[in-house]
Motif scaffolding. Structure first.
Motif, PDB file in Angstrom:
ATOM      1  N   ARG A  46       0.831  -1.208   0.000  1.00 17.89           N
ATOM      2  CA  ARG A  46       0.000   0.000   0.000  1.00 17.89           C
ATOM      3  C   ARG A  46       0.866   1.259   0.000  1.00 17.89           C
ATOM      4  O   ARG A  46       0.530   2.248  -0.661  1.00 17.89           O
ATOM      5  N   PHE A  47       1.968   1.229   0.722  1.00 16.96           N
ATOM      6  CA  PHE A  47       2.839   2.406   0.770  1.00 16.96           C
ATOM      7  C   PHE A  47       3.426   2.699  -0.608  1.00 16.96           C
ATOM      8  O   PHE A  47       3.545   3.861  -1.009  1.00 16.96           O
ATOM      9  N   VAL A  48       3.830   1.651  -1.335  1.00 15.07           N
ATOM     10  CA  VAL A  48       4.379   1.876  -2.673  1.00 15.07           C
ATOM     11  C   VAL A  48       3.318   2.454  -3.600  1.00 15.07           C
ATOM     12  O   VAL A  48       3.603   3.330  -4.432  1.00 15.07           O
ATOM     13  N   SER A  49       2.091   2.009  -3.463  1.00 14.28           N
ATOM     14  CA  SER A  49       1.013   2.493  -4.334  1.00 14.28           C
ATOM     15  C   SER A  49       0.492   3.862  -3.915  1.00 14.28           C
ATOM     16  O   SER A  49      -0.316   4.453  -4.640  1.00 14.28           O
ATOM     17  N   ILE A  71       3.122  12.650   0.122  1.00 15.11           N
ATOM     18  CA  ILE A  71       4.252  12.912  -0.765  1.00 15.11           C
ATOM     19  C   ILE A  71       4.995  11.582  -0.914  1.00 15.11           C
ATOM     20  O   ILE A  71       5.847  11.235  -0.087  1.00 15.11           O
ATOM     21  N   ASN A  72       4.652  10.827  -1.929  1.00 15.36           N
ATOM     22  CA  ASN A  72       5.152   9.454  -2.066  1.00 15.36           C
ATOM     23  C   ASN A  72       6.599   9.462  -2.561  1.00 15.36           C
ATOM     24  O   ASN A  72       6.884   9.577  -3.748  1.00 15.36           O
ATOM     25  N   LYS A  73       7.534   9.320  -1.630  1.00 17.72           N
ATOM     26  CA  LYS A  73       8.949   9.258  -1.968  1.00 17.72           C
ATOM     27  C   LYS A  73       9.467   7.824  -2.073  1.00 17.72           C
ATOM     28  O   LYS A  73      10.614   7.606  -2.471  1.00 17.72           O
ATOM     29  N   ASP A 338       8.283   4.462   8.297  1.00 19.54           N
ATOM     30  CA  ASP A 338       8.267   5.503   9.331  1.00 19.54           C
ATOM     31  C   ASP A 338       8.788   6.837   8.818  1.00 19.54           C
ATOM     32  O   ASP A 338       8.164   7.884   9.066  1.00 19.54           O
ATOM     33  N   PRO A 339       9.932   6.880   8.099  1.00 26.42           N
ATOM     34  CA  PRO A 339      10.325   8.181   7.515  1.00 26.42           C
ATOM     35  C   PRO A 339       9.278   8.737   6.558  1.00 26.42           C
ATOM     36  O   PRO A 339       9.059   9.955   6.513  1.00 26.42           O
ATOM     37  N   GLN A 340       8.608   7.864   5.812  1.00 26.76           N
ATOM     38  CA  GLN A 340       7.574   8.334   4.885  1.00 26.76           C
ATOM     39  C   GLN A 340       6.382   8.906   5.658  1.00 26.76           C
ATOM     40  O   GLN A 340       5.825   9.940   5.271  1.00 26.76           O
ATOM     41  N   ARG A 341       6.018   8.282   6.753  1.00 26.15           N
ATOM     42  CA  ARG A 341       4.920   8.817   7.583  1.00 26.15           C
ATOM     43  C   ARG A 341       5.281  10.207   8.115  1.00 26.15           C
ATOM     44  O   ARG A 341       4.446  11.120   8.155  1.00 26.15           O
ATOM     45  N   GLU A 342       6.547  10.338   8.545  1.00 21.67           N
ATOM     46  CA  GLU A 342       6.969  11.640   9.080  1.00 21.67           C
ATOM     47  C   GLU A 342       6.916  12.709   8.007  1.00 21.67           C
ATOM     48  O   GLU A 342       6.477  13.844   8.263  1.00 21.67           O
ATOM     49  N   LEU A 423      15.199   8.707   3.766  1.00 31.36           N
ATOM     50  CA  LEU A 423      14.729   7.670   2.842  1.00 31.36           C
ATOM     51  C   LEU A 423      15.846   7.123   1.962  1.00 31.36           C
ATOM     52  O   LEU A 423      16.052   5.904   1.911  1.00 31.36           O
ATOM     53  N   PRO A 424      16.632   7.946   1.252  1.00 29.42           N
ATOM     54  CA  PRO A 424      17.730   7.365   0.450  1.00 29.42           C
ATOM     55  C   PRO A 424      18.843   6.768   1.295  1.00 29.42           C
ATOM     56  O   PRO A 424      19.470   5.786   0.890  1.00 29.42           O
ATOM     57  N   SER A 425      19.100   7.357   2.472  1.00 28.78           N
ATOM     58  CA  SER A 425      20.175   6.803   3.302  1.00 28.78           C
ATOM     59  C   SER A 425      19.801   5.429   3.856  1.00 28.78           C
ATOM     60  O   SER A 425      20.661   4.554   3.999  1.00 28.78           O
ATOM     61  N   ILE A 426      18.529   5.224   4.175  1.00 27.68           N
ATOM     62  CA  ILE A 426      18.090   3.926   4.694  1.00 27.68           C
ATOM     63  C   ILE A 426      18.006   2.894   3.577  1.00 27.68           C
ATOM     64  O   ILE A 426      18.447   1.751   3.726  1.00 27.68           O
ATOM     65  N   SER A 427      17.463   3.283   2.448  1.00 23.91           N
ATOM     66  CA  SER A 427      17.291   2.335   1.344  1.00 23.91           C
ATOM     67  C   SER A 427      18.603   2.029   0.636  1.00 23.91           C
ATOM     68  O   SER A 427      18.747   0.959   0.033  1.00 23.91           O
TER      69      SER A 427
END
Length: 753
Positions: A46-49, A71-73, A338-342, A423-427
């Motif tokens: 769901r997060f990806v979509s 803001i879907n990053k 969690d970073p995306q939620r923030e 997000l990029p540092s974690i992924s």
């Protein structure tokens, strides 16, 4: 089994069956064990979509009139990862164990490529990869699909939904290779299920009616096998392993075959083995046999041996992250939520602050405006060009005052930026891999180093994909003496069309029977490209890291040509390989032909130059040489008779170099005397004549001359051994006469006696 091969399958002994009750328990255990993973995985998808707000949070914001911004990053990061995988596919290669297997390995690679092309494997692999990257695990299904109308079938590789799969909770390996069972559960229509199992139609209908009549008190049980609202039935396939004893035969050379293959060997072949002393060794071992049990609810549909002889479960998992035995599979999205939620919440909060502080606030006294003016001000105060009316004298005594809108807290925006940077540092998918932060004048080396930072971070998941693909190849081609799907089902002559070099079509024929006449006139039948023969090792070869990396390496070579003076023609083929230019092989072939033509032209030019130099040298030497030498050179060129030139040289040397000629004559005389003495000594020692002749020939004396010389020395030895007659004058110069004869012999003339 749904969409599975439906050929004749031998039923195993009853004692090897587990029983429906036990398999239902397995299914319940697997469902309970994976419940937490399924909840997290569904949220990952769901997060990806873009569905990133919980319903309760969203309803709460809407209740107070506050926006819920998304803001879907995550989606762009996953798109980059998916693109990286699509540009960096792995090829399956086969390494021969002997020189005789070289050609067969090429055949195997061609057949594998055909299977991949036929089932659109690259697309299926990308879907499985994304399943793993998002939810932590993806699944391949490798099977044989039989077409009854065509009377033939094809090997298929397909993506299976990870939400249909359930694994033995006791499995510890990351790829579940130690799982005792793997279950696939699919929701199907009743009509479809009855079409597959028509003999079970009544039992299926009765089971559905039973579920319809039950009170939905046990929602978990109801959801496990039946969806009342959708009228869907759940077909459950349990692929499980049982221990059985099996006879194997170790053939001469070490090859292992099973009992069924042993029965296919003709009596004549067995007799030849026994007569030659190469007797197969029989052994009984305990092996894992795979069975499949299909059922719906309490209805057993079938419980049979696996239709495949490779002895493996036909489902292969691709697991991204799983760090310990009890850990559930996880993908990259799991740590990004969690970073995306923030990011979403802080952006929504910032927008709320901007919305609520965008109006111009006022302070006024109670009698500063009339009711009509108050309504007018409320309507126009925040609009551009709005005019506010007040009571006369109000402005002079300061009865109204404008309040400026406060600036939003700067820390709020900084926190949002930090969350976005997480997000990029974690992924591990940094901006360099996305290609958004590199200047246009950046060198290829700089781009490559930046991208390697991201590649190192995501390397484990590609290593797991490589291992998964190698396991897939073992299902196609078998291992440990067991047949793969190719050997099991492609037993007749079959022609495969594949894409060859430069996109040109290529054809491979397997199992082609050829009859030839043997050495004794008998007909001998052989099989060309017999895919059941030969030993090989399966490897998964790496391709170039990425399109961007290929370009970086290509630009590095171009920079080396420009700045370091590296010859361009020496690395042009490498630059072509690293580029995305189509028909690269054709260009390389044309370049090679041109280089060969240039090399031949250079060699011809060098030969012509050398011949010219020789002619010039000979011309100069001819002018400066004495007449006798000129005659010798003319004879060498074929202009005069060689005998004339030899006589001229002889006279020239006798006239100009008499001392040298005398020295050579003396040296030759001494040499001749030594040869005569050696022959005489050999005769006196009793050495056989044939050995003396061999030694003379080794010294360079012609055979006929050596025979005459040997006879002369023998005659002289006989004369010297006879007693001297007093009435006869002693013979003088015997040795000189022998030396004269030897000189005549060596010069090729008639012996002088």
């Amino acid at each position: 089994m749904f969409d599975e091969v439906n050929n004749d399958v031998r039923a195993a002994p009853e004692e090897n069956k587990i029983g429906l009750g036990k398999i239902r328990e397995w299914f319940q255990d697997a469902v309970d064990k994976s419940r937490d993973w399924r909840k997290e995985a569904k949220e990952d998808y769901r997060f990806v979509s873009g569905k990133q707000w919980k319903n309760a949070d969203k309803e709460q914001l809407e209740k107070f009139g506050r926006p819920a911004i998304t803001i879907n990053k995550i989606k762009p990061l996953m798109n980059v990862l998916s693109g990286y995988q699509r540009l960096n596919r792995y090829d399956i290669s086969f390494l021969p164990r002997t020189n005789d297997d070289m050609e067969l390995c090429k055949v195997r690679e061609g057949v594998t490529k055909y299977i991949f092309d036929d089932c659109d494997y690259e697309y299926q692999e990308s879907q499985v990869f994304m399943d793993g990257a998002i939810g932590g695990i993806g699944w391949f299904w490798v099977y044989y699909k039989f077409d009854e109308e065509m009377g033939d079938g094809e090997i298929k590789i397909a993506r299976e939904s990870p939400f249909n799969m359930y694994v033995d909770p006791e499995a510890k390996e990351i790829d579940y290779s130690d799982a005792n069972y793997i279950i696939r559960a699919k929701w199907v229509n009743k009509a479809d299920l009855i079409n597959v199992y028509p003999e079970k139609a009544e039992e299926i209908k009765n089971q559905q009616q039973e579920y319809d009549s039950m009170e939905p008190v046990d929602e978990q049980y109801d959801h496990l096998y039946y969806k009342r609202d959708l009228q869907k039935l759940r077909l459950v396939e349990c692929w499980y392993k049982v221990k059985v004893k099996e006879k194997i035969y170790i053939m001469p050379g070490g090859k292992i075959i099973n009992e069924q293959d042993m029965q296919n060997i003709s009596e004549e072949q067995l007799m030849q083995m026994y007569l030659s002393g190469q007797i197969p060794i029989e052994q009984t071992i305990t092996v894992d046999k795979v069975r499949v049990c299909s059922f719906f609810g309490g209805v057993l549909l079938e419980d049979i041996e696996s239709p495949y002889e490779h002895g493996q479960i036909p489902f292969i998992p691709f697991v991204v992250f799983k760090f310990f035995d009890e850990d559930e599979p996880a993908g990259i999205v799991r740590d990004l939520k969690d970073p995306q939620r923030e990011v979403n919440k802080r952006r929504s909060q910032s927008l709320h602050i901007l919305n609520t502080s965008s109006y111009n606030n006022w302070i006024r006294e109670t009698d500063a405006q009339s009711d009509e003016q108050k309504a007018h001000m409320k309507k126009l105060a925040s609009l551009p060009g709005g005019v506010i009316e007040v009571q006369p004298g109000t402005l002079s005594r300061g009865a109204m005052q404008r309040l400026e809108a406060p600036q939003p807290p700067l820390s709020l925006f900084q926190a949002g930026q930090e969350a976005a940077a997480d997000l990029p540092s974690i992924s591990g998918i940094n901006e360099a891999l996305m290609g958004v932060d590199m200047p246009a004048n950046a060198s290829g080396r700089a781009i490559e180093l930046k991208q390697k930072q991201a590649i190192t971070h995501i390397a484990p998941m590609f290593d797991n994909l490589r291992k998964c693909k190698k396991r897939l190849a073992s299902l196609l081609w078998g291992k440990h003496g067991r047949k793969g799907l190719v050997q099991q089902f492609y037993t007749e002559k079959k022609v495969f069309r594949i894409e060859g070099v430069g996109g040109k079509p290529d054809f491979i024929t397997i199992n082609q029977q050829v009859t030839q006449i043997g050495p004794f006139g008998q007909a001998v039948t052989t099989t060309l490209n017999d895919i059941t023969q030969g030993d090989f090792d399966i490897i998964v070869a790496d391709t170039q890291a990425s399109a961007s990396q290929r370009q970086a390496q290509m630009y590095s070579l171009i920079d080396a040509v420009k700045t370091l003076g590296v010859p361009g023609d020496a690395v042009f083929d490498l630059i072509l390989d690293l580029s995305d230019i189509p028909n690269k092989e054709d260009i390389k072939q044309r370049l090679q032909q041109r280089q060969q033509a240039q090399q031949k032209a250079q060699e011809a030019q060098a030969a012509a130059e050398q011949a010219k130099q020789i002619r010039m040298s000979n011309s100069i030497a001819f002018k400066d040489a004495p007449p006798a030498i000129q005659l010798a050179m003319a004879a060498k060129a074929g202009l005069i008779d060689q005998k004339i030139a030899d006589e001229a040289i002889k006279q020239f040397v006798a006239y100009n170099y008499p001392q040298l000629l005398q020295q050579q004559a003396n040296k030759q005389q001494v040499n001749n005397q030594q040869i005569t003495n050696q022959i005489m000594q050999a005769i006196n020692q009793g050495i056989p004549t044939n050995q003396i002749l061999s030694q003379l020939i080794n010294l360079g004396i012609p055979a006929q001359t050596a025979q005459i010389l040997l006879q002369q020395v023998k005659n002289q030895a006989e004369i010297n051994s006879q007693p001297i007659n007093q009435n006869q004058a002693p013979q003088q110069n015997n040795s000189n006469m022998t030396l004269a004869a030897l000189n005549s012999l060596r010069s090729g003339n008639v012996p002088a006696m």
